[in-house]
Motif scaffolding. Structure first.
Motif, PDB file in Angstrom:
ATOM      1  N   LYS A  90      -2.871   2.548 -34.267  1.00 39.90           N
ATOM      2  CA  LYS A  90      -3.065   1.120 -34.067  1.00 39.90           C
ATOM      3  C   LYS A  90      -4.451   0.908 -33.467  1.00 39.90           C
ATOM      4  O   LYS A  90      -4.683   1.099 -32.288  1.00 39.90           O
ATOM      5  N   ARG A  91      -5.396   0.543 -34.317  1.00 32.01           N
ATOM      6  CA  ARG A  91      -6.757   0.325 -33.885  1.00 32.01           C
ATOM      7  C   ARG A  91      -7.127  -1.126 -34.146  1.00 32.01           C
ATOM      8  O   ARG A  91      -6.729  -1.692 -35.151  1.00 32.01           O
ATOM      9  N   PHE A  92      -7.948  -1.705 -33.247  1.00 25.10           N
ATOM     10  CA  PHE A  92      -8.283  -3.106 -33.354  1.00 25.10           C
ATOM     11  C   PHE A  92      -9.797  -3.280 -33.363  1.00 25.10           C
ATOM     12  O   PHE A  92     -10.525  -2.613 -32.622  1.00 25.10           O
ATOM     13  N   CYS A  93     -10.241  -4.183 -34.229  1.00 25.24           N
ATOM     14  CA  CYS A  93     -11.663  -4.456 -34.400  1.00 25.24           C
ATOM     15  C   CYS A  93     -12.216  -5.117 -33.148  1.00 25.24           C
ATOM     16  O   CYS A  93     -11.619  -6.047 -32.597  1.00 25.24           O
ATOM     17  N   LYS A  94     -13.388  -4.660 -32.690  1.00 23.52           N
ATOM     18  CA  LYS A  94     -14.018  -5.229 -31.521  1.00 23.52           C
ATOM     19  C   LYS A  94     -14.562  -6.626 -31.783  1.00 23.52           C
ATOM     20  O   LYS A  94     -14.796  -7.390 -30.846  1.00 23.52           O
ATOM     21  N   ALA A  95     -14.800  -6.970 -33.052  1.00 21.54           N
ATOM     22  CA  ALA A  95     -15.346  -8.282 -33.378  1.00 21.54           C
ATOM     23  C   ALA A  95     -14.277  -9.354 -33.437  1.00 21.54           C
ATOM     24  O   ALA A  95     -14.390 -10.400 -32.813  1.00 21.54           O
ATOM     25  N   CYS A  96     -13.201  -9.109 -34.187  1.00 22.24           N
ATOM     26  CA  CYS A  96     -12.178 -10.134 -34.402  1.00 22.24           C
ATOM     27  C   CYS A  96     -10.856  -9.818 -33.723  1.00 22.24           C
ATOM     28  O   CYS A  96      -9.930 -10.632 -33.766  1.00 22.24           O
ATOM     29  N   ASN A  97     -10.731  -8.623 -33.146  1.00 23.47           N
ATOM     30  CA  ASN A  97      -9.518  -8.207 -32.425  1.00 23.47           C
ATOM     31  C   ASN A  97      -8.301  -8.114 -33.348  1.00 23.47           C
ATOM     32  O   ASN A  97      -7.167  -8.222 -32.892  1.00 23.47           O
ATOM     33  N   GLN A  98      -8.518  -7.906 -34.628  1.00 23.03           N
ATOM     34  CA  GLN A  98      -7.425  -7.753 -35.575  1.00 23.03           C
ATOM     35  C   GLN A  98      -7.213  -6.270 -35.888  1.00 23.03           C
ATOM     36  O   GLN A  98      -8.120  -5.450 -35.750  1.00 23.03           O
ATOM     37  N   TYR A  99      -6.003  -5.963 -36.354  1.00 18.59           N
ATOM     38  CA  TYR A  99      -5.659  -4.570 -36.686  1.00 18.59           C
ATOM     39  C   TYR A  99      -6.503  -4.075 -37.854  1.00 18.59           C
ATOM     40  O   TYR A  99      -6.706  -4.780 -38.843  1.00 18.59           O
ATOM     41  N   ILE A 100      -7.000  -2.858 -37.741  1.00 17.07           N
ATOM     42  CA  ILE A 100      -7.875  -2.269 -38.759  1.00 17.07           C
ATOM     43  C   ILE A 100      -7.077  -1.342 -39.658  1.00 17.07           C
ATOM     44  O   ILE A 100      -6.345  -0.473 -39.192  1.00 17.07           O
ATOM     45  N   GLN A 101      -7.233  -1.544 -40.968  1.00 14.18           N
ATOM     46  CA  GLN A 101      -6.729  -0.568 -41.933  1.00 14.18           C
ATOM     47  C   GLN A 101      -7.851   0.321 -42.428  1.00 14.18           C
ATOM     48  O   GLN A 101      -7.713   1.533 -42.495  1.00 14.18           O
ATOM     49  N   LEU A 102      -8.967  -0.290 -42.779  1.00 15.59           N
ATOM     50  CA  LEU A 102     -10.128   0.471 -43.236  1.00 15.59           C
ATOM     51  C   LEU A 102     -11.354  -0.114 -42.549  1.00 15.59           C
ATOM     52  O   LEU A 102     -11.596  -1.324 -42.620  1.00 15.59           O
ATOM     53  N   GLY A 103     -12.096   0.732 -41.864  1.00 14.82           N
ATOM     54  CA  GLY A 103     -13.254   0.232 -41.137  1.00 14.82           C
ATOM     55  C   GLY A 103     -14.155   1.362 -40.695  1.00 14.82           C
ATOM     56  O   GLY A 103     -14.191   2.436 -41.315  1.00 14.82           O
ATOM     57  N   PHE A 104     -14.887   1.128 -39.593  1.00 18.69           N
ATOM     58  CA  PHE A 104     -15.803   2.119 -39.050  1.00 18.69           C
ATOM     59  C   PHE A 104     -15.418   2.424 -37.606  1.00 18.69           C
ATOM     60  O   PHE A 104     -14.962   1.544 -36.874  1.00 18.69           O
ATOM     61  N   HIS A 105     -15.658   3.666 -37.221  1.00 24.90           N
ATOM     62  CA  HIS A 105     -15.142   4.164 -35.946  1.00 24.90           C
ATOM     63  C   HIS A 105     -16.186   5.045 -35.285  1.00 24.90           C
ATOM     64  O   HIS A 105     -16.836   5.870 -35.951  1.00 24.90           O
ATOM     65  N   CYS A 106     -16.373   4.846 -33.987  1.00 28.20           N
ATOM     66  CA  CYS A 106     -17.179   5.759 -33.174  1.00 28.20           C
ATOM     67  C   CYS A 106     -16.213   6.680 -32.436  1.00 28.20           C
ATOM     68  O   CYS A 106     -15.530   6.242 -31.501  1.00 28.20           O
ATOM     69  N   PRO A 107     -16.102   7.933 -32.822  1.00 25.19           N
ATOM     70  CA  PRO A 107     -15.122   8.831 -32.189  1.00 25.19           C
ATOM     71  C   PRO A 107     -15.427   9.110 -30.723  1.00 25.19           C
ATOM     72  O   PRO A 107     -14.528   9.432 -29.954  1.00 25.19           O
ATOM     73  N   THR A 108     -16.684   8.974 -30.322  1.00 20.59           N
ATOM     74  CA  THR A 108     -17.039   9.223 -28.924  1.00 20.59           C
ATOM     75  C   THR A 108     -16.505   8.136 -28.011  1.00 20.59           C
ATOM     76  O   THR A 108     -15.999   8.414 -26.921  1.00 20.59           O
ATOM     77  N   CYS A 109     -16.593   6.897 -28.465  1.00 15.93           N
ATOM     78  CA  CYS A 109     -16.267   5.754 -27.593  1.00 15.93           C
ATOM     79  C   CYS A 109     -15.024   5.009 -28.026  1.00 15.93           C
ATOM     80  O   CYS A 109     -14.678   4.001 -27.406  1.00 15.93           O
ATOM     81  N   ASP A 110     -14.366   5.445 -29.101  1.00 18.09           N
ATOM     82  CA  ASP A 110     -13.179   4.752 -29.586  1.00 18.09           C
ATOM     83  C   ASP A 110     -13.501   3.301 -29.934  1.00 18.09           C
ATOM     84  O   ASP A 110     -12.751   2.384 -29.603  1.00 18.09           O
ATOM     85  N   PHE A 111     -14.617   3.109 -30.594  1.00 12.61           N
ATOM     86  CA  PHE A 111     -15.105   1.776 -30.964  1.00 12.61           C
ATOM     87  C   PHE A 111     -14.837   1.551 -32.447  1.00 12.61           C
ATOM     88  O   PHE A 111     -15.176   2.389 -33.282  1.00 12.61           O
ATOM     89  N   TYR A 112     -14.212   0.398 -32.795  1.00 13.00           N
ATOM     90  CA  TYR A 112     -13.820   0.131 -34.175  1.00 13.00           C
ATOM     91  C   TYR A 112     -14.386  -1.205 -34.645  1.00 13.00           C
ATOM     92  O   TYR A 112     -14.491  -2.166 -33.863  1.00 13.00           O
ATOM     93  N   LEU A 113     -14.749  -1.258 -35.939  1.00 14.62           N
ATOM     94  CA  LEU A 113     -15.169  -2.495 -36.595  1.00 14.62           C
ATOM     95  C   LEU A 113     -14.540  -2.570 -37.976  1.00 14.62           C
ATOM     96  O   LEU A 113     -14.505  -1.576 -38.710  1.00 14.62           O
ATOM     97  N   HIS A 114     -14.050  -3.769 -38.339  1.00 11.70           N
ATOM     98  CA  HIS A 114     -13.581  -3.995 -39.694  1.00 11.70           C
ATOM     99  C   HIS A 114     -14.724  -3.849 -40.690  1.00 11.70           C
ATOM    100  O   HIS A 114     -15.876  -4.181 -40.384  1.00 11.70           O
ATOM    101  N   ILE A 115     -14.421  -3.440 -41.890  1.00 12.01           N
ATOM    102  CA  ILE A 115     -15.433  -3.441 -42.943  1.00 12.01           C
ATOM    103  C   ILE A 115     -15.900  -4.862 -43.225  1.00 12.01           C
ATOM    104  O   ILE A 115     -17.088  -5.122 -43.415  1.00 12.01           O
ATOM    105  N   ARG A 116     -14.962  -5.830 -43.243  1.00  7.74           N
ATOM    106  CA  ARG A 116     -15.375  -7.197 -43.559  1.00  7.74           C
ATOM    107  C   ARG A 116     -16.228  -7.796 -42.454  1.00  7.74           C
ATOM    108  O   ARG A 116     -17.107  -8.620 -42.718  1.00  7.74           O
ATOM    109  N   CYS A 117     -15.987  -7.417 -41.184  1.00  8.54           N
ATOM    110  CA  CYS A 117     -16.839  -7.917 -40.108  1.00  8.54           C
ATOM    111  C   CYS A 117     -18.240  -7.322 -40.212  1.00  8.54           C
ATOM    112  O   CYS A 117     -19.228  -7.982 -39.878  1.00  8.54           O
ATOM    113  N   VAL A 118     -18.333  -6.086 -40.660  1.00  7.44           N
ATOM    114  CA  VAL A 118     -19.633  -5.458 -40.858  1.00  7.44           C
ATOM    115  C   VAL A 118     -20.381  -6.131 -41.998  1.00  7.44           C
ATOM    116  O   VAL A 118     -21.587  -6.412 -41.905  1.00  7.44           O
ATOM    117  N   LEU A 119     -19.692  -6.440 -43.094  1.00  8.28           N
ATOM    118  CA  LEU A 119     -20.342  -6.961 -44.298  1.00  8.28           C
ATOM    119  C   LEU A 119     -20.647  -8.457 -44.213  1.00  8.28           C
ATOM    120  O   LEU A 119     -21.669  -8.907 -44.735  1.00  8.28           O
TER     121      LEU A 119
END
Length: 565
Positions: A473-502
């Motif tokens: 259960k990972r949540f996007c830092k931009a929209c706070n929604q659950y992520i199915q496919l996105g980007f992740h920083c393994p060092t900091c546990d930081f997640y972004l949706h693909i759509r928020c990135v694009l």
């Protein structure tokens, strides 16, 4: 007694009065003057430490209210230590026998242990009983006087009798050492270090650059639910964890900047803070070399018209011949397409209510050259790089079972509108699809790179990830929604949706304001009003787009997925 002749010192000692530190809250006028501290590089420490007592060898703090000091030399005593008699009868900890004060015990041993707290001592004042050889250090003898009136609690606090390990009510962490507790409220225990925290703190160079804030932070002793709700449940700007209502925190209400007290006063090494520890929302330190990633895609896009995902396919291809005219049927269009390098055609401009979108990538066309339908009344246009898309993709990251074929139109779809499988948004542009599986992605999601960087989390690589695959259960830092496919920083546990990135470029134009709007990741310092969306009038929470602290809009109000129809 204003003056005292003490047996431990040759000079007269004078009584010095200390003001109790109850004034933890400053006036509004003082808050307005906080900026005078903005250029200081040190933690702003209040005058809590006064000196060191020569009898018990412990510090004298402002909460002790008064102490004795020698005007001729650096010699100070706690008031309760200075007023101790040389002989005591019926002391509560040793009734029945008399106790005599000594500097040390004259035995063959250089060290001794207090019979009350069991701490080893050496050359230390103590009370000694000649009859039963009972020995008690000065700290235990004066324990009933070790009290504190702290602004965080309505009752007087009593010092714990011995060194202990316990959780601190102030910071919520486990500490070892000296604690103060309330005899009325048995659950209230605070560590001495937390009790001495200054009411105002400036985070700057003292934290090795791991995080900073230009304004003074005010110490608060609770964070009630109503206040947190009004601030949209903020997270600590250092560790990115939430706050509990009863734990203390430091905050700047002007900028909605809040940190845990232990995070704000941390002196960990910068490498440890940013790499081994969760970096949260503070400054991160680069963990990769540019030479190892020559084609690294950097987000966000500079503006709406740029498509780095597609452009990077042609960067290293050398000079490519641009054709002046191409066959429109290659893109399911009935008319030929001509290259428009100059002319009077109006480009995309929201202020003039002109919308010109590429029929392939559905991006606004804001500059020349581009391809346009040769028929005057037809508005079909294409970016030049959209005419060079490969006809097939093998081993797609989200659908490796079958190759994906370029489809200018989705078979059997009205107006060519389809749901993009990767970002779950709708589009009517070009797509790559597998008709056998009815799997379709737009041309942006088709070329998502494995590794990117983003300004919202600089200096760390973000890896493409699939949270649904590992059931996390990972949540996007931009929209706070659950992520199915996105980007992740393994060092900091930081997640972004693909759509928020694009969909969120660095700057964007909007028809309601003549100036470009810039993407903001945190509230703006010295903002004079509340943050609310100028379109839907809801209060802003996560991603904020703003212009000079005046015009604000929700990211999802400003950047809905566009279509070319």
């Amino acid at each position: 007694m204003e003056q005292l002749k003490h047996f431990t010192h040759e000079h007269l000692l004078s009584l010095v009065q200390l003001q109790p530190d109850h004034n933890n809250e400053k006036s509004d006028k003082e808050d307005e003057d906080e900026d005078e501290y903005k250029d200081k590089d040190d933690i702003v420490v209040e005058d809590r430490y006064v000196g060191k007592c020569k009898m018990c060898e412990e510090e004298i703090f402002s909460f002790h209210l008064s102490y004795y000091s020698c005007k001729d030399c650096n010699y100070s005593l706690h008031k309760y230590c200075a007023q101790l008699p040389t002989t005591q009868q019926n002391h509560p900890l040793h009734p029945g026998h008399s106790l005599t004060v000594f500097k040390f015990i004259r035995t063959t041993y250089s060290e001794w242990a207090c019979d009350i707290c069991k701490n080893p001592r050496k050359m230390f004042y103590n009370y000694h009983c000649y009859i039963c050889k009972f020995t008690m250090d000065i700290i235990c003898a004066t324990m009933s006087e070790h009290k504190m009136d702290h602004p965080s609690h309505p009752h007087q606090l009593q010092r714990s009798r011995s060194w202990m390990i316990s959780f601190c009510y102030a910071c919520g962490n486990k500490h070892s050492g000296t604690f103060y507790n309330c005899s009325t409220c048995s659950w209230f225990w605070i560590h001495l270090e937390c009790a001495l925290l200054p009411a105002k703190l400036l985070i700057h160079q003292s934290t090795n650059g791991s995080f900073s804030h230009s304004h003074l932070l005010t110490l608060s002793y609770s964070f009630p639910y109503i206040e947190r709700k009004a601030m949209f449940f903020p997270c600590c700007r250092v560790c990115d964890d939430g706050f509990k209502y009863y734990n203390w925190h430091l905050g700047c209400n002007k900028c909605r900047y809040y940190v845990h007290v232990d995070c704000a006063t941390s002196t960990r090494d910068a490498f440890v803070s940013s790499i081994l520890m969760p970096a949260g929302l503070g400054k991160t330190y680069k963990n990769f070399k540019d030479d190892d990633h020559p084609n690294l895609t950097r987000y966000p896009f500079p503006d709406e018209s740029v498509n780095l995902v597609l452009m990077h396919l042609f960067i290293n291809k050398g000079d490519l011949l641009i054709k002046g005219k191409i066959d429109g049927q290659l893109f399911s269009h009935p008319h030929p397409l001509i290259l428009l390098e100059n002319g009077s055609l109006s480009l995309h401009d929201p202020m003039k209510k002109v919308e010109l979108l590429c029929g392939g990538c559905v991006r606004p066309i804001t500059s020349l050259p581009f391809y346009k339908c040769s028929e005057h009344d037809c508005g079909f246009v294409l970016y030049e790089w959209c005419t060079r898309l490969p006809s097939e993709i093998q081993n797609h990251y989200d659908h490796p079972e079958h190759p994906l074929v370029l489809l200018p139109k989705i078979p059997g779809n009205l107006l060519n509108v389809f749901k993009r499988q990767v970002c779950n948004l709708r589009s009517n542009g070009f797509a790559y699809g597998c008709e056998e599986c009815e799997y379709y992605v737009d041309i942006h999601c088709a070329f998502i790179p494995d590794v990117i960087t983003h300004e919202a989390h600089p200096n760390h690589l973000l890896l493409r990830c699939n949270s649904s695959a590992d059931q996390s259960k990972r949540f996007c830092k931009a929209c706070n929604q659950y992520i199915q496919l996105g980007f992740h920083c393994p060092t900091c546990d930081f997640y972004l949706h693909i759509r928020c990135v694009l969909l969120l470029p660095r700057t964007i134009k909007h028809k309601y304001d003549k100036h470009p709007l810039s993407l903001r990741y945190y509230p703006v310092e010295n903002h004079s009003s509340e943050y609310f969306c100028e379109i839907c009038e809801d209060e802003l929470t996560r991603v904020v787009l703003s212009l000079q602290h005046v015009f604000h809009v929700y990211a999802h109000c400003l950047c809905p997925p566009k279509t070319s129809v």
